[in-house]
Design a protein around this motif. Structure first.
Motif, PDB file in Angstrom:
ATOM      1  N   ALA A 131     -10.938  -3.607  36.070  1.00 41.26           N
ATOM      2  CA  ALA A 131     -10.843  -3.167  34.680  1.00 41.26           C
ATOM      3  C   ALA A 131     -12.201  -2.763  34.112  1.00 41.26           C
ATOM      4  CB  ALA A 131     -10.228  -4.275  33.832  1.00 41.26           C
ATOM      5  N   GLY A 132     -13.268  -3.012  34.880  1.00 43.64           N
ATOM      6  CA  GLY A 132     -14.605  -2.645  34.409  1.00 43.64           C
ATOM      7  C   GLY A 132     -15.034  -3.457  33.205  1.00 43.64           C
ATOM      8  N   CYS A 133     -14.756  -4.775  33.219  1.00 41.92           N
ATOM      9  CA  CYS A 133     -15.124  -5.631  32.087  1.00 41.92           C
ATOM     10  C   CYS A 133     -15.624  -6.974  32.615  1.00 41.92           C
ATOM     11  CB  CYS A 133     -13.924  -5.838  31.161  1.00 41.92           C
ATOM     12  SG  CYS A 133     -12.566  -6.763  31.928  1.00 41.92           S
ATOM     13  N   GLY A 134     -16.030  -7.837  31.698  1.00 41.04           N
ATOM     14  CA  GLY A 134     -16.472  -9.169  32.080  1.00 41.04           C
ATOM     15  C   GLY A 134     -15.297 -10.115  32.236  1.00 41.04           C
ATOM     16  N   THR A 135     -15.517 -11.239  32.933  1.00 39.59           N
ATOM     17  CA  THR A 135     -14.440 -12.213  33.146  1.00 39.59           C
ATOM     18  C   THR A 135     -13.985 -12.856  31.837  1.00 39.59           C
ATOM     19  OG1 THR A 135     -16.104 -13.912  33.632  1.00 39.59           O
ATOM     20  CG2 THR A 135     -15.164 -12.719  35.512  1.00 39.59           C
ATOM     21  N   SER A 136     -14.869 -12.899  30.832  1.00 41.78           N
ATOM     22  CA  SER A 136     -14.508 -13.511  29.548  1.00 41.78           C
ATOM     23  C   SER A 136     -13.392 -12.726  28.856  1.00 41.78           C
ATOM     24  CB  SER A 136     -15.733 -13.591  28.629  1.00 41.78           C
ATOM     25  OG  SER A 136     -16.270 -12.293  28.398  1.00 41.78           O
ATOM     26  N   VAL A 137     -13.324 -11.406  29.106  1.00 42.86           N
ATOM     27  CA  VAL A 137     -12.261 -10.584  28.520  1.00 42.86           C
ATOM     28  C   VAL A 137     -10.904 -11.040  29.054  1.00 42.86           C
ATOM     29  CG1 VAL A 137     -11.338  -8.238  28.303  1.00 42.86           C
ATOM     30  CG2 VAL A 137     -13.817  -8.619  28.245  1.00 42.86           C
ATOM     31  N   VAL A 138     -10.830 -11.279  30.370  1.00 39.33           N
ATOM     32  CA  VAL A 138      -9.579 -11.740  30.980  1.00 39.33           C
ATOM     33  C   VAL A 138      -9.213 -13.120  30.435  1.00 39.33           C
ATOM     34  CG1 VAL A 138      -8.403 -12.261  33.150  1.00 39.33           C
ATOM     35  CG2 VAL A 138     -10.095 -10.409  33.063  1.00 39.33           C
ATOM     36  N   LYS A 139     -10.197 -14.020  30.334  1.00 37.53           N
ATOM     37  CA  LYS A 139      -9.946 -15.366  29.822  1.00 37.53           C
ATOM     38  C   LYS A 139      -9.408 -15.320  28.393  1.00 37.53           C
ATOM     39  CE  LYS A 139     -11.451 -18.264  33.112  1.00 37.53           C
ATOM     40  NZ  LYS A 139     -10.635 -19.387  33.647  1.00 37.53           N
TER      41      LYS A 139
END
Length: 728
Positions: A155-163
């Motif tokens: 998704a081209g984002c940081g893991t915090s976005v998924v969390k």
């Protein structure tokens, strides 16, 4: 069909510890032939495979039962046959072969768990751009689950976005077994437009895969001709057939770039098998391959020994590369064993190279292999112009290696904003001692090897027979003083010279021993490809598969190194390496040039490199080998005896040489014993014997009879290398 054994029946088990079968009783619930089992051996529990019915030639009451059957797919008949055939050919004990086939940790452990993420039950009305990308990825893959790192990367984002999405209920976090199936690859995802000759080659390879029968094809194409895209079309056809594919690469350094290309072609990453992957991922790969849940494996030579459920295609990329020969432990050539594995699995095999090995060329010439040739580069790029720099006419100060002609050419490229590669041919373990006035190379008086300067000893030494003599002040040929030098600096020393000559240039050094990890090497390669260097200094690593769009000049510092000496493949390897490294130049729209610094521009190998007449070179090389009765037109075996005491191992070597009747009966010749070219490694002395026989001679049987009577002391080792690739 595999045999089934009821509880208590005697079964024969091959273990990883002993080179013989042991009888055990089948456990509760019974077991199949090929089952991986945990068995008692003395006080230990060890790994084994049920090989067949037990012999029962001892007291049955002393027979112990199998502890348990492991929860992994049984070893298939074709893999067991492959291990037997490789062991027989290389004269390797079967327990060592089984260790090759079970190189994954914790096969008997209970499945470990990890967190995975999939689409949740509710989607918020308002989403940030990053959160929207995560949702889009999960929707695109229709219910598939990913690890936190995988989903964030896609998704081209940081893991915090998924969390954050987990807290909102938009993404579901679940526990799942760590050893999960690999995401399915789509053979129709990202096919590229092919040129006419690429399309013709791809169609022929696809047709071979469709037959689901054995066949071997030599895919020869000039560097930059798009061989990879062509054989990936064969991989795609294999996936359509529902079978598994294996792509072997010679270097771990090539893996990350190749994985990116595979992902672009099939939409997902393949399984990886090489020393750079974690132990957890190695176990997952081994298990999923056996279950059929890994469609494509990209790996190093040991990936040949994975337990494929239905192997339909093997690709050996850069098939000429010497990295495919294992030089310790089990001594096998992965290229040759890949052909055997394909034949046992009714699979197609593709040997791909711009400069094939003479063995593959000869098999294609005899009609044993099909041959497909790609003659032009893909797109706008054209083959580089090849020229020699005659170093006998260049005024190069002592201790310097870059000629004025090469210096001028590099300066021109820097002014144009283009890149130059300064290449050091470091094949082999030591330089030659050469006269920079006349080109004379100091040879040993007692054999055909060239002598090497040992500066601490202040002597010249022959690494073939051990002869030494003082370093002369004047050249023995032209008698000019002060012109004798070892050819070939190291990369660090070359970097110093380049920095002095081009103080304003950005210099990058590419050598595998200068990087602590594959990731660091990958980052450096990407920096160079993005134009963040003006001059690249590299060893053989840069000759293999890398694509630098701005690189238009290749300067080979020591094209002569490797042409001389006792290695029967010296000419072939020099030709291959020079053609491969020259092919790094001009791979984009800008034309490239390769300049070879040489003291022997009239040498037939140098002439063949410059002319590009490869067929003439192979025919001449084949004629020489045929006349000498050496591979691929004869058979050879190297025997190395090593131990702490030189006199002891020489006594053993002389005993073997005097009692070689089993070899003489098949018409074989024995040479030696003599000190190995590298006569001492890790405190152990080494001597070598060489056996030469006709092509059809039963060499392995004779070697077994010859060495079976030997009683080796505990600290002495004897290694037999069938078809040796190096003679150290």
């Amino acid at each position: 069909m595999a045999d089934y054994f009821e509880e208590g029946e005697l079964v024969s088990v091959l273990t990883t510890q002993l080179d013989r079968m042991l009888d055990y009783k089948a456990p509760a619930g019974g077991c199949w032939t090929g089952a991986f089992v945990d068995v008692p051996l003395g006080p230990r529990k060890i790994l084994g495979v049920v090989w067949g019915r037990g012999r029962g030639d001892f007291d049955i009451n002393k027979c112990r039962p199998i502890n348990r059957v492991l929860d992994v797919a049984p070893m298939r008949d074709e893999l067991r046959e492959f291990l037997i055939r490789v062991g027989s050919y290389t004269l390797t004990p079967m327990n060592a072969m089984l260790r090759l086939g079970t190189r994954a940790p914790g096969l008997g452990d209970a499945p470990s768990m990890r967190k995975v993420y999939r689409m949740g039950g509710s989607i918020p009305n308002k989403l940030t751009e990053a959160r929207s990308r995560v949702i889009d990825v999960l929707r695109d893959y229709g219910g598939a689950s990913f690890t936190l790192k995988e989903l964030a990367e896609m998704a081209g984002c940081g893991t915090s976005v998924v969390k954050g999405l987990v807290k909102l209920g938009a993404v579901s976090e679940e526990d799942a077994p760590r050893d999960t199936a690999y995401p399915p690859l789509d053979p129709d995802f990202g096919g590229k437009d092919l040129s006419e000759d690429q399309a013709t080659a791809a169609a022929e390879l696809r047709e071979g895969v469709r037959t689901q029968r054995y066949g071997c094809t030599l895919l020869k194409g000039v560097t930059g001709s798009g061989k990879t895209e062509v054989y990936l079309e064969a991989v795609a056809e294999c996936l359509r057939q529902g079978r598994q594919a294996l792509v072997l690469l010679p270097e771990i350094a090539l893996t990350s770039e190749f994985i990116t290309r595979v992902e672009a072609r099939f939409g997902m990453k393949p399984a990886e098998w090489h020393s750079g992957v974690t132990m957890t991922e190695r176990r997952r790969c081994w298990k999923m391959v056996g279950q059929g849940d890994a469609q494509l494996v990209v790996g190093a030579r040991s990936a040949l020994f994975l337990p494929y459920r239905d192997l339909g295609l093997i690709v050996v990329d850069e098939e000429h590369d010497t990295s495919y020969k294992q030089d310790d432990g089990v001594l096998y050539n992965a290229r040759d064993m890949a052909v055997l594995r394909a034949s046992l699995n009714d699979a197609q095999i593709i040997l791909a190279s711009a400069t094939p090995s003479l063995e593959s060329w000869a098999n294609a010439d005899l009609g044993k292999y099909k041959r497909i040739t790609l003659t032009s580069r893909f797109g706008e790029s054209v083959m580089p112009e090849m020229n020699a720099i005659d170093m006998r006419n260049e005024q190069v100060p002592s201790g310097r290696w870059i000629s004025n002609s090469l210096r001028t050419a590099i300066t021109e490229r820097i002014e144009k904003g283009e890149q130059s590669l300064v290449f050091l041919n470091r094949r082999g373990y030591a330089p030659l001692t050469i006269c920079r006035a006349c080109g004379h190379q100091i040879a040993c008086d007692h054999c055909d090897a060239r002598m090497v300067e040992h500066r601490f000893l202040k002597r010249l030494m022959c690494h073939q027979c051990g002869e030494t003599k003082p370093m002369p002040d004047a050249c023995p040929s032209c008698h000019v003083e002060g012109k004798l030098n070892p050819v070939g600096p190291g990369v660090e020393r070359m970097a110093e010279e380049v920095t002095e000559l081009f103080p304003d240039a950005r210099v990058a050094v590419l050598s595998s021993d200068l990087f602590g990890s594959a990731r660091a090497l990958k980052e450096k390669i990407e920096e160079i490809a993005n134009g963040e260097a003006d001059i690249i200094i590299g060893t053989q690593l840069v000759a293999k598969g890398h694509n630098f769009p701005l690189l238009t000049l290749v300067g080979v510092i020591d094209a002569d190194l490797g042409l001389q000496g006792s290695d029967l493949r010296a000419a072939e390897r020099t030709f291959q390496l020079m053609r491969q490294v020259a092919g790094r130049a001009g791979r984009a729209a800008k034309a490239g040039t390769a300049l070879l610094q040489t003291y022997q521009p009239e040498h037939h190998v140098i002439r063949a490199i410059l002319s590009g007449d490869e067929e003439q070179f192979w025919e001449a090389e084949a004629a020489e080998r045929r006349a000498a009765g050496v591979p691929p037109y004869g058979r050879m075996a190297g025997i190395v005896i090593s131990g702490p005491e030189l006199a002891e191992i020489f006594d053993l070597g002389n005993h073997l040489a005097r009692n070689a009747e089993p070899l003489h009966r098949i018409g074989a010749q024995v040479f030696g014993p003599a000190p190995a070219p590298i006569a001492r490694i890790r405190g152990r002395n080494r001597i070598r014997l060489l056996v030469k026989a006709e092509k059809a001679a039963p060499l392995q049987q004779a070697l077994t009879q010859w060495t079976s009577h030997l009683k080796l002391p505990n600290n002495v080792r004897l290694a037999i290398d069938i078809d040796p690739q190096s003679f150290y």
